[in-house]
Every structure is written in structure tokens, then in C-alpha cells.
Write an enzyme that holds these catalytic residues in place. Structure first.
Site, PDB file in Angstrom:
ATOM      1  N   ASP A  54      65.699  50.964  38.785  1.00 10.99           N
ATOM      2  CA  ASP A  54      66.768  51.938  39.157  1.00 10.99           C
ATOM      3  C   ASP A  54      66.796  52.737  37.952  1.00 10.99           C
ATOM      4  O   ASP A  54      67.380  52.362  36.889  1.00 10.99           O
ATOM      5  CB  ASP A  54      68.001  50.634  39.353  1.00 10.99           C
ATOM      6  CG  ASP A  54      69.343  51.592  39.719  1.00 10.99           C
ATOM      7  OD1 ASP A  54      69.357  52.897  39.752  1.00 10.99           O
ATOM      8  OD2 ASP A  54      70.232  51.066  39.978  1.00 10.99           O
TER       9      ASP A  54
ATOM     10  N   HIS B  36      79.784  57.043  38.013  1.00  6.98           N
ATOM     11  CA  HIS B  36      80.680  56.524  39.260  1.00  6.98           C
ATOM     12  C   HIS B  36      81.654  57.288  39.061  1.00  6.98           C
ATOM     13  O   HIS B  36      82.711  56.977  38.483  1.00  6.98           O
ATOM     14  CB  HIS B  36      80.623  54.973  38.774  1.00  6.98           C
ATOM     15  CG  HIS B  36      79.417  54.159  38.924  1.00  6.98           C
ATOM     16  ND1 HIS B  36      78.579  53.932  37.882  1.00  6.98           N
ATOM     17  CD2 HIS B  36      78.541  53.734  40.074  1.00  6.98           C
ATOM     18  CE1 HIS B  36      77.540  53.317  38.232  1.00  6.98           C
ATOM     19  NE2 HIS B  36      77.574  53.156  39.487  1.00  6.98           N
TER      20      HIS B  36
ATOM     21  N   GLU C 173      67.724  52.967  46.355  1.00 10.34           N
ATOM     22  CA  GLU C 173      68.600  53.962  46.476  1.00 10.34           C
ATOM     23  C   GLU C 173      68.233  55.301  46.336  1.00 10.34           C
ATOM     24  O   GLU C 173      67.365  55.640  45.824  1.00 10.34           O
ATOM     25  CB  GLU C 173      69.418  53.667  45.066  1.00 10.34           C
ATOM     26  CG  GLU C 173      70.595  54.668  44.686  1.00 10.34           C
ATOM     27  CD  GLU C 173      71.303  54.194  43.436  1.00 10.34           C
ATOM     28  OE1 GLU C 173      70.653  53.521  42.618  1.00 10.34           O
ATOM     29  OE2 GLU C 173      72.374  54.699  43.123  1.00 10.34           O
TER      30      GLU C 173
ATOM     31  N   ASP D  57      70.446  59.568  40.673  1.00  7.79           N
ATOM     32  CA  ASP D  57      70.521  57.759  40.640  1.00  7.79           C
ATOM     33  C   ASP D  57      69.724  57.287  41.729  1.00  7.79           C
ATOM     34  O   ASP D  57      69.722  57.752  42.935  1.00  7.79           O
ATOM     35  CB  ASP D  57      71.904  57.439  40.622  1.00  7.79           C
ATOM     36  CG  ASP D  57      72.188  55.913  40.410  1.00  7.79           C
ATOM     37  OD1 ASP D  57      71.295  55.080  40.143  1.00  7.79           O
ATOM     38  OD2 ASP D  57      73.456  55.474  40.595  1.00  7.79           O
TER      39      ASP D  57
ATOM     40  N   HIS E 217      78.088  55.131  45.396  1.00 15.94           N
ATOM     41  CA  HIS E 217      79.435  55.711  44.755  1.00 15.94           C
ATOM     42  C   HIS E 217      79.009  57.313  44.587  1.00 15.94           C
ATOM     43  O   HIS E 217      78.043  57.598  44.854  1.00 15.94           O
ATOM     44  CB  HIS E 217      79.358  55.382  43.352  1.00 15.94           C
ATOM     45  CG  HIS E 217      77.785  55.042  42.743  1.00 15.94           C
ATOM     46  ND1 HIS E 217      77.589  56.094  41.744  1.00 15.94           N
ATOM     47  CD2 HIS E 217      76.705  54.267  42.728  1.00 15.94           C
ATOM     48  CE1 HIS E 217      76.133  55.821  41.557  1.00 15.94           C
ATOM     49  NE2 HIS E 217      75.603  54.808  42.067  1.00 15.94           N
TER      50      HIS E 217
ATOM     51  N   GLU F 133      73.071  52.741  47.877  1.00 12.57           N
ATOM     52  CA  GLU F 133      72.122  51.801  47.313  1.00 12.57           C
ATOM     53  C   GLU F 133      72.231  50.384  47.996  1.00 12.57           C
ATOM     54  O   GLU F 133      73.119  49.701  47.360  1.00 12.57           O
ATOM     55  CB  GLU F 133      72.365  51.702  45.685  1.00 12.57           C
ATOM     56  CG  GLU F 133      73.616  51.443  45.234  1.00 12.57           C
ATOM     57  CD  GLU F 133      73.525  51.575  43.726  1.00 12.57           C
ATOM     58  OE1 GLU F 133      72.907  50.981  43.175  1.00 12.57           O
ATOM     59  OE2 GLU F 133      74.651  52.312  43.052  1.00 12.57           O
TER      60      GLU F 133
HETATM   61 CO    CO Z   1      73.747  54.104  41.691  1.00 15.61          CO
END
Ligand code: CO
Length: 296
Positions: free
Chosen positions: A85, A164, A281, A96, A156, A189
Site C-alpha cells: 500500500d 484522509h 486500492e 493512495d 476515504h 480500498e
Molecule cells: Co487509503
């Protein structure tokens, strides 16, 4: 959205995708986790960005928030389920993104279920849509494959220098009556597990972030705090990064900065039932009614 701003979101996404794929390509039996993390960090910088957070390299029952510790010795073993990640920051415009692989194997049904969940989201996602529709498609895809979605982790909103913010995009149906934003970035995600679908904090911490600047007595502590403010803003950073720069003693200073409220800790998250965990994600850019997957 200004053209220049849009281009930076897109570039951050492209770099995030490149380093995610680099990380996945390195997941072979015997490879050290720290070598994967450092390769990702180096490539991010070579492409003109900074990591938007330390590469999270979480194995098996660990769901998230593990980044290699200072002088980490962990090596990958055949059959380990590893989540990569990562994200890039281009002047604070972030991406992200995550993928999972089974070391020496590639895919298994658990990994496929998380990937299929994200693919299903990509087919339906629209700016301003009810979040529950995203949550439902994630939950249904994962349950149909015989696994559980992790209900206390989710997607998010993302803002400039803010990983976030705004909406939470749950991985299962809840009572949310919220809508996705109409403009800007969201990350989705899905997490799938062989356990019950709930993560808890472990006692280990390898990632921190700045809450606010405080008066610090030790001169090393002051120096470290100044570096964090200038280098990372409020974005997460690795203990390892600070110890690489300031030496072993920095560990004690970081503990003191947590104790006085300057820094926040991200505990390593593990699945409550020790279930295996897979995650995928992407970051989505909404602009002028259109959807662009920046990390595809
Ligand atoms: Co994330």
C-alpha cells in the site's frame, strides 16, 4: 479544477501505480522487506515525488500500517500474502493505491475476491453517488467468494497534504446516508479476510505523524520535530526514516514527542481472528462529472 492542479493529481497517481507495481514485482521468497520499501522510496523520488506515507508492507494477518523497522531483517517466505500500500505526493497532491500478491504463487481465491471487489467498484463509481452503493458491491463480491470484508477499514476522501479527509467509504453495508464528493479525489480500498472481518491495534508502531508543534526540551528532539514539520507536514512518516537520519537515539526522542502530544502513532493493525488479509486500492479523480482512475 485548475489544469495545473489536475495534472499534479494525475502525476501523483501515475507514480503511485509505478511504485506499487515495482513493489509487487520484488515479492519473491528470500527478499528482504526493507529492500522493497527502500526501492519504492527511491523510485518515488527519482520520478519527482515524495512518498505520501511510508510504504505499508503488511504480511498475512497484518492488515495495514506495517512499514519495515530500522535495520529490519524480515524476509518474504513462499506463500506469504503481502499487501503493498503506497502513495506519492507531488507538492502535496497525493495518490493512495494498493495491491496484494501471494509470494511465489501470485493469486489465491482470497486475493481474487478483494481484486474483484475493487473491479466491481470501478464499474459503478460516479461523483456524488450514495456511498452505500459502493459499500454494498464490495461486501457482496467478497461474501459471494466465501470471505468477509473488513468492516472497520475503508476508503476515504483525499485532499492536498491530507490523506484522509471527508467521507469514509465502508467495506460493508452500514447506516451511512452520505454521498461521495462531486469534485476531487477519493480512494477506495476493499479488504477481504478469512477471519471475522475486524481489525484491532497491535502494540507495535512503525509509523507516526505530526499533530502539532510543541516546546521540546532536548535539542535533538527540537531538531527532529523541525525536520518532521518541514519534510512531512502532517503526512505519516516512518520511524526508520528518522533513525536513518538522526541515529538510534532518535527512537527515544520520538517516544518523548508522542508523550508530549506532538506526534500521533499508527499502531500496526491485525485481523482479530488472525485471518489472512488481502487488499486492493485505487485513487479516483472526479472532475467536471468525469471519473479518472489515477492509479490504474
Ligand atoms: Co487509503
Amino acid at each position: 479544477m485548475e489544469k495545473e492542479e489536475r495534472e499534479k493529481w494525475i502525476l501523483a497517481g501515475k507514480i503511485g501505480k509505478e511504485v506499487r507495481e515495482l513493489g509487487i514485482s520484488m515479492c519473491k521468497p528470500g527478499t528482504k522487506l526493507i529492500d522493497i520499501a527502500e526501492a519504492i522510496e527511491k523510485k518515488t523520488q527519482e520520478m519527482g515525488a515524495k512518498p505520501s506515507f511510508p510504504p505499508n508492507l503488511s504480511i498475512n494477518q497484518i492488515a495495514a500500517h506495517y512499514t519495515p523497522k530500522f535495520e529490519d531483517k524480515t524476509e518474504l517466505k513462499e506463500g506469504d500474502i503481502i499487501k503493498i500500500d503506497v502513495g506519492a505526493s507531488v507538492d502535496g497532491y497525493l495518490s493512495d493505491t494498493a495491491a496484494t500478491t501471494v509470494v511465489g504463487v501470485g493469486e489465491n481465491p482470497l486475493v481474487k475476491s478483494a481484486k474483484d471487489a475493487l473491479d466491481s467498484v470501478m464499474r459503478i463509481i460516479k461523483p456524488g453517488m450514495p456511498i452505500i452503493e459502493i459499500s454494498s458491491v464490495i461486501e457482496d463480491t467478497i461474501r459471494k467468494a466465501g470471505f468477509s470484508p473488513i468492516v472497520n477499514l475503508g476508503g476515504h476522501g483525499v485532499g492536498k497534504y491530507s490523506l484522509h479527509e471527508g467521507e469514509f467509504i465502508a467495506n460493508a453495508r452500514n447506516y451511512s446516508e452520505s454521498y461521495l464528493r462531486k469534485e476531487g479525489i477519493v480512494a477506495v480500498e476493499p479488504f477481504a479476510t478469512t477471519g471475522g472481518g475486524y481489525v484491532i491495534d497491535s502494540s507495535e508502531v512503525q509509523i507516526l505523524s505530526l499533530i502539532k508543534s510543541k516546546n521540546v526540551r532536548s535539542s535533538l528532539g527540537r531538531e527532529i520535530l523541525k525536520f518532521i514539520e518541514e519534510e512531512y507536514h502532517e503526512l505519516p512518516f516512518a520511524k526508520r526514516w528518522i533513525m536513518n537520519k538522526f541515529g538510534r537515539l532518535a527512537d527515544m526522542e520520538l517516544k518523548a514527542l508522542v508523550a508530549n502530544g506532538a506526534l500521533n502513532e499508527f499502531n500496526v493493525l491485525k485481523e482479530k481472528d488472525n485471518g489472512m488479509v488481502a487488499q486492493f486500492e485505487h485513487s479516483f479523480l472526479f472532475d467536471d462529472g468525469k471519473v479518472t482512475v489515477t492509479t490504474l
